[in-house]
Enzyme design. Structure first.
Site, mmCIF file in Angstrom:
data_model
loop_
_atom_site.group_PDB
_atom_site.id
_atom_site.type_symbol
_atom_site.label_atom_id
_atom_site.label_comp_id
_atom_site.label_asym_id
_atom_site.label_seq_id
_atom_site.Cartn_x
_atom_site.Cartn_y
_atom_site.Cartn_z
ATOM 1 N N SER A 125 69.825 -15.378 -53.752
ATOM 2 C CA SER A 125 69.257 -15.115 -55.074
ATOM 3 C C SER A 125 70.390 -14.885 -56.087
ATOM 4 O O SER A 125 71.162 -15.800 -56.345
ATOM 5 C CB SER A 125 68.281 -13.941 -54.988
ATOM 6 O OG SER A 125 67.513 -13.821 -56.161
ATOM 7 N N HIS A 160 64.213 -18.813 -55.240
ATOM 8 C CA HIS A 160 62.772 -18.494 -55.134
ATOM 9 C C HIS A 160 61.889 -19.607 -55.694
ATOM 10 O O HIS A 160 60.868 -19.348 -56.336
ATOM 11 C CB HIS A 160 62.468 -17.179 -55.859
ATOM 12 C CG HIS A 160 63.375 -16.049 -55.499
ATOM 13 N ND1 HIS A 160 63.500 -15.568 -54.213
ATOM 14 C CD2 HIS A 160 64.221 -15.302 -56.275
ATOM 15 C CE1 HIS A 160 64.379 -14.576 -54.211
ATOM 16 N NE2 HIS A 160 64.836 -14.400 -55.437
#
Length: 230
Positions: A125, A160
Site C-alpha cells: 500500500s 487495493h
C-alpha cells in the site's frame, strides 16, 4: 546486478495471521539464505502492533529481522541501519506522512544506496506507492489524489484495486487528465515484481488476484503472472 522492487497491493502479513507466499517470495530474492530484513513502519506512525506482527511473521529462524522507527530515538544513523540490509519492507498507512518524515531523515537517499547495492525493496500500500514516480493516495484528505514517490520505478502505483473500487474510478480520471502517468493498479494479496529492465510481472498470493496497467484512452493491460513455487 539486478535491482528488485516488489510492490504489494494490500493484505499480507499485517492483515493475516502469518506470512505467506508474497513474503516468502520477497525473502527468496535476497542474496543470502538467511537474509537481513528491515521493517520501516513509518506510514503507521511506528505502530507497536505493526512492529510486533513483523517479528511474528519474519522470525529469526528464517531471517535476521530488524526495524527502524523514526518516530522514536534511533541512535544508529539511518544510512548505516539500511546499508547492511538484504531486503527492506515498508509497511502501509499514510503515504503523505511517510513522505514527510522520510524527507526529514533523508531516507530516500539511504534507500537508493541500499537498492543500488542489491537490497530488495518491498512494501504494501503506502509502502508500495513510495517506490514509484507517482501514486494514488487517500491520505491527503477526502477522496483520492496523486502524490510523488521516490521514483525508483517509473510510472504510477495504485493499491487495493479490487477491494476499493472507487480507487479505479479516480485513477482512470486522473490518468485521462494527464495528472497521473500510466499506473499499475494492484489487487490485495497480489504484487508486482520489477527486476532490472524487465517488464513488471504479477505475483499473486491468492488465486484470482491480479494487476493491470491503466493507461490513457481506456487501455487496461493485464500483467503476465509469475508462477510461485509450491
Amino acid at each position: 546486478m539486478t535491482r528488485h522492487i516488489v510492490a504489494c497491493g494490500g493484505g499480507g502479513w499485517a492483515s493475516d495471521s502469518r506470512s505467506g507466499p508474497l513474503e516468502d517470495y520477497i525473502m527468496g530474492l535476497a542474496a543470502r539464505d538467511r537474509p537481513r530484513v528491515c521493517l520501516l513502519p513509518t506510514a503507521s506512525g511506528d505502530s507497536d502492533w505493526v512492529i510486533t506482527r513483523f517479528y511474528e511473521c519474519f522470525p529469526s529462524s528464517v531471517c535476521e529481522p530488524s526495524h527502524l522507527a523514526l518516530f522514536r530515538p534511533h541512535p544508529e544513523p539511518v544510512r548505516a541501519a539500511l546499508a547492511r540490509q538484504d531486503a527492506v519492507y515498508v509497511a502501509g498507512g499514510s503515504s503523505a506522512n511517510l513522505a514527510a518524515i522520510w524527507r526529514v531523515h533523508d531516507v530516500g537517499a539511504a534507500l537508493r544506496e541500499a537498492w543500488e547495492r542489491g537490497a530488495v525493496m518491498s512494501g504494501v500500500s503506502a509502502g508500495a506507492i513510495c517506490w514509484f514516480a507517482a501514486g494514488l493516495t487517500n491520505s491527503l484528505g477526502a477522496g483520492f489524489a496523486p502524490m510523488a514517490g521516490l521514483g525508483f520505478a517509473p510510472g504510477g502505483f495504485c493499491p487495493h484495486a479490487d477491494s476499493d473500487p472507487g480507487r479505479l474510478v479516480a485513477l482512470r480520471g486522473l490518468v485521462e487528465a494527464g495528472r497521473m502517468p500510466p499506473t499499475l493498479a494492484v489487487d490485495d494479496d497480489a504484487a508486482v515484481h520489477l527486476a532490472g529492465a524487465a517488464p513488471p510481472r504479477l505475483v499473486a498470493g491468492l488465486p484470482g488476484r491480479g494487476a493491470r496497467l491503466i493507461a490513457p484512452r481506456g487501455r487496461d493491460e493485464p500483467l503476465e503472472p509469475l508462477a510461485l513455487a509450491s
